[in-house]
Design an enzyme around this catalytic site. Structure first.
Site, PDB file in Angstrom:
ATOM      1  CG  ASP A 128      -0.330  -0.162   2.501  1.00 42.74           C
ATOM      2  OD1 ASP A 128       0.699   0.647   3.210  1.00 42.74           O
ATOM      3  OD2 ASP A 128      -0.944   0.322   3.617  1.00 42.74           O
ATOM      4  CD  GLU A 165      -4.905   4.056   2.150  1.00 44.61           C
ATOM      5  OE1 GLU A 165      -3.812   3.886   3.555  1.00 44.61           O
ATOM      6  OE2 GLU A 165      -5.469   3.765   1.720  1.00 44.61           O
TER       7      GLU A 165
END
Length: 628
Positions: free
Chosen positions: A506, A549
């Site tokens: 991420d 994300e």
């Protein structure tokens, strides 16, 4: 020129370098700035006259040290793409050159030089009309480019394959290749090659019957080339625009475009390229019923075009046959029609062959030779049906997943009914020449309806599948699709005892990006992360967005050691990317966790291992990789 078989001389001048400098230039330990300057000149895509090409290649070779193996290989690759390739003999010599160095550089495999020489060989085989022979090696070369994880080689290979598939009429596969190449070229910030590839995309849309979309792309490309003072590329764009205008029935506008390019090639002392355009001008004049003007243009073109100019030679004789037929010179028209038939048969041009069969049938009808007219029309119908059959066969696997069975049966019933209608229409044709034309028009309408119907159904099914399984922002697999494919890979690993690894990563400090720069910049960061990651993975790998994300990479047949290497390479690539292109002073890194299948029976435990490794990477300061 012999290469006019595809899209004309200029396109060849552009595309003969399309993959000649494929792949990333490896840094050489030997300093040689002049050699690198010459290499970059080729890689820029700027047009170079043949004399200048030879001068630069000679200078490049003479500047190399014997032990400069990297640049020595680059010279071999550049040479392959810049060999004379205007006649069949020259093309065969270029193929032999590629084969010779493929034997020399057979080990190690795969390598950059192997892949690029294979691309070069395939491109020359294409112009020798040996398309059926080239795909096995071309497909292997593209697979090897994925193994080397070289996005430039992947882009070049898929652009070449897409261009060839488009020429052969396999538009579905061609568009998939060309769109993939387009995304890679844009991600690599290679605007020239992105524009060249975009031109081929436009040609594919035009050949598929979507001339309006093609025209939009082509007009933009023409403006780009004119603004950047690239006259050769601008001339090819002008020719492509003329093709699209012709498809749209705007014949006078197409003629003006062809005439402009004809004047350009005369100025450049390229009589064959200029003659090719006279053929197209003549064809459009026929559609406007300006037969005397058409005949004059075609007879002028005939002074330069020979049977070696396969595509142009066939259409030259086709249009001459049509011109003389409409002027009542049926015997002469028949002679030209036979030459067109021979040419189209020789270079396996089914669409040209269909047109030649149709005009031949009309000529025989005017001569009251009804049996010959009937046989020619039968051949036309058989050829049309064979083309339909070939297209359907090429797309069979794809269509089975996107079309329902009832729809296929419905289309088959249409084909059966159409064959019955044609049988009746042919019987009428023997008695009435005018009715023959009506029958042909009806058959053409049915073909268009079936083709448009099939295309719309294909696009609708594809759109539904994309909406269900794709993340809207990044265009990656969504959470549901990624997990489903991960479970499938896990079961395959259990059954085959082969490795399976995953990378969970991420964006570091992503909340700060959203808070300080806004969600629009945040979205752009996510899209770029997706693009970079996808371009580095193999075709068999899966990259998905599973959270805000958060991303997940599925790596079948990859063990933990290799997965860690891939994750580290991904970390470095993202950290080194120029994020200031999205926002000044922006810097972005990622953290990644790696986990590999051991004895898990479900995907969830493996995901937990990867998440745990990701948390460890975060705790270790981010911008790093940890494994469980």
């Amino acid at each position: 020129m012999f290469k006019s078989i595809l899209t004309g001389t200029v396109n060849c001048l552009i595309l003969f370098m399309l993959v000649g400098i494929a792949g990333k230039t490896n840094a050489s330990p030997i300093d040689n700035p002049r050699a690198d300057e010459i290499y970059q000149l080729f890689d820029s895509g700027d047009f170079l006259p043949e004399e200048r090409v030879n001068e630069l290649l000679t200078e490049y070779k003479n500047s190399l040290a014997i032990d400069d193996s990297i640049r020595q290989q680059l010279f071999i690759r550049l040479s392959c793409w810049n060999l004379p390739a205007e006649t069949p003999e020259q093309l065969k010599a270029a193929v032999a050159y590629a084969d010779e160095y493929l034997r020399i550089y057979s080990k190690p495999s795969p390598s950059l030089i192997q892949i690029d020489l294979q691309f070069c060989k395939a491109w020359n085989l294409h112009f020798l009309n040996k398309n059926k022979e080239l795909f096995d090696d071309l497909n292997t070369a593209i697979d090897n480019a994925y193994l080397l994880e070289d996005p430039r080689l992947i882009a070049d290979g898929r652009s070449i394959r897409g261009t060839i598939l488009s020429y052969m009429g396999n538009f579905s596969a061609a568009l998939e290749d060309l769109i993939t190449a387009q995304n890679l070229y844009e991600s690599l910030n290679l605007p020239y090659w992105a524009n060249v590839n975009l031109g081929e995309l436009a040609n594919s849309y035009r050949r598929f019957g979507d001339a309006e979309n093609a025209l939009k792309y082509q007009l933009k490309l023409e403006q780009y080339y004119l603004q950047h003072k690239q006259p050769y590329a601008a001339t090819q764009a002008n020719i492509d625009i003329a093709y699209s205008l012709e498809e749209l029935g705007q014949y006078q506008e197409a003629i003006k475009r062809f005439q402009t390019s004809h004047a350009f090639w005369l100025k450049e002392n390229e009589p064959i390229a200029a003659a090719n355009l006279l053929v197209h001008i003549g064809g459009n004049l026929i559609k406007l019923q300006r037969l005397a003007e058409a005949q004059k243009q075609l007879e002028q073109a005939a002074k330069h075009i020979t049977s070696n100019n396969d595509g142009s030679y066939g259409y030259l004789n086709l249009y001459l046959a049509d011109t003389h037929y409409q002027q009542g010179n049926n015997e002469l028209a028949l002679a030209y029609a036979q030459k067109a038939l021979d040419a189209f048969t020789e270079n396996d041009n089914t669409r040209g062959l269909n047109q030649a069969l149709m005009i031949t049938s009309k000529i025989y009808g005017s001569l009251a030779q009804w049996d010959n007219a009937y046989q020619s029309l039968l051949s036309y119908i058989d050829s049309h049906l064979e083309l339909d059959k070939q297209t359907m066969s090429d797309r069979n696997t794809e269509m089975q997943t996107r079309f329902n069975t009832d729809k296929i049966q419905s289309e088959n019933e249409w084909l059966v009914q159409r064959d019955k209608d044609k049988e009746q229409q042919l019987q009428i044709l023997q008695r009435n020449e005018q009715m023959q034309i009506i029958i042909i028009i009806l058959v053409a309408i049915i073909l268009v309806i079936v083709s448009v119907f099939a295309y719309k159904q294909l696009m609708r099914k594809k759109q539904f599948k994309v909406l269900a399984l794709t993340d809207d922002l990044t265009k990656l697999s969504n959470r549901r699709d990624t997990y489903a494919q991960g479970q499938h890979f896990l079961k395959a690993a259990q059954q085959s005892a082969k490795p399976f690894s995953i990378i969970s990563f991420d964006a570091d400090h992503f909340k700060k990006v959203n808070d300080t720069l806004g969600h629009e910049i945040g979205d752009k960061v996510l899209v770029k992360l997706a693009s970079i990651c996808s371009s580095m993975m193999r075709e068999t790998d899966v990259v998905g967005r599973v959270g805000g994300e958060e991303f997940l990479v599925l790596l079948p047949n990859i063990d933990k050691t290799k997965a860690i290497e891939i994750a580290n390479r991904l970390i470095d690539t993202i950290a080194n990317y120029d994020w200031s292109q999205l926002s000044p002073h922006l810097e972005q890194t990622i953290s990644a966790g790696v986990a590999s299948y051991s004895n898990e029976t479900e995907l969830s435990p493996l995901l937990l291992k990867a998440d745990k490794a990701l948390y460890s990477a975060k705790a270790a300061g981010r911008n790093c990789v940890k494994a469980e």
